[in-house]
Design an enzyme around this catalytic site. Structure first.
Site, PDB file in Angstrom:
ATOM      1  N   CYS A  52       0.848  -1.190   0.000  1.00  0.00           N
ATOM      2  CA  CYS A  52       0.000   0.000   0.000  1.00  0.00           C
ATOM      3  C   CYS A  52       0.888   1.245   0.000  1.00  0.00           C
ATOM      4  CB  CYS A  52      -0.908  -0.049   1.231  1.00  0.00           C
ATOM      5  SG  CYS A  52      -1.514   1.519   1.822  1.00  0.00           S
ATOM      6  N   CYS A  55       0.566   3.701   2.817  1.00  0.00           N
ATOM      7  CA  CYS A  55       1.094   3.174   4.076  1.00  0.00           C
ATOM      8  C   CYS A  55       2.587   3.461   4.186  1.00  0.00           C
ATOM      9  CB  CYS A  55       0.864   1.663   4.169  1.00  0.00           C
ATOM     10  SG  CYS A  55      -0.858   1.151   4.113  1.00  0.00           S
TER      11      CYS A  55
END
Length: 250
Positions: A52, A55
């Protein structure tokens, strides 16, 4: 003599890395109750994934909070890792990253996606216990590069994430994220559809490869700029944060 010099340089590197170690707690089913629910400090619980990009971009922000606000605990759960079945069953996780603000064992707020430090602190309902110390003077660092890699998953498909940094005198000058997604032969007829879905999300450039497709997010792309990444983390801090997430760095 050469071996002695090499050993001394190695010891110096380890000492520097240790000095920049960060206080972020890795959480799974075994220590969730102790580290999160029973914590005497308010907790920012980060639900993250190595696949991600938002992230990964949030790592410097979390490092900054852990370093500058010792009365806040930063805890992280890697959604790709084993031993978190109870956590996944008990928390409403629908996207990454998700941040749960926990005080006295109760969730008081929740944020989804890449957010700024002040938004995290506001959601935690945090008031500093004492006046913040004066900001230390910037120390000029030697320019250096770092490349970190980890295998992971992308929508159920295996992948390899490579994140590269160029560290300048005082800040991170360049960030480059490449995700190689491996599409098995039985799903190859859906590859174009998968690639188009990524393109539509605006999360970087997409191109086919021999084994699937590649997602590339560079320093100047619209998605990276929109994330407003905090760039003041040092080489040692970023390495510690990424290795905590399962990356191997060099």
């Amino acid at each position: 003599m050469k071996r002695l010099i090499a050993l001394m340089l190695c010891i110096m590197a380890v000492a520097t890395f240790a000095a920049e170690d960060i206080k972020i707690v890795k959480v799974n089913d075994a220590n969730f109750e102790k580290e999160v629910l029973q914590s005497k400090k308010p907790v920012i619980l980060d639900i993250t994934s190595t696949s991600c990009p938002p992230c990964l971009i949030m790592i410097p922000t979390l490092i900054g909070i852990a370093k500058n606000y010792p009365d806040i605990k930063i805890a992280t759960v890697g959604i790709d890792e084993p031993g978190i079945d109870k956590i996944k069953a008990s928390l409403p996780i629908q996207a990454f990253p998700t941040f749960f603000m926990v005080r006295n064992g109760k969730i008081v707020n929740q944020l989804v996606g890449a957010v700024k430090e002040e938004e995290l602190l506001a959601a935690l309902q945090y008031t500093p216990s004492k006046k913040p110390a004066a900001k230390p003077k910037k120390v000029k660092n030697a320019k250096r590069n770092m490349v970190c890699k980890t295998p992971g998953q992308f929508n159920g498909l295996k992948n390899l994430v490579t994140i590269s940094f160029v560290f300048g005198d005082y800040e991170i000058e360049n960030v480059d994220i490449v995700t190689d997604v491996f599409v098995p032969p039985e799903l190859n007829d859906r590859r174009d559809q998968m690639m188009e879905h990524v393109r539509a999300s605006g999360k970087g450039e997409v191109e086919p490869t021999m084994t699937g497709f590649r997602i590339h997010i560079d320093n100047n792309c619209r998605f990276m700029k929109a994330m407003d990444m905090k760039r003041t983390s040092t080489y040692g801090e970023m390495r510690a944060g990424l290795e905590l997430q399962g990356f191997t760095c060099q």
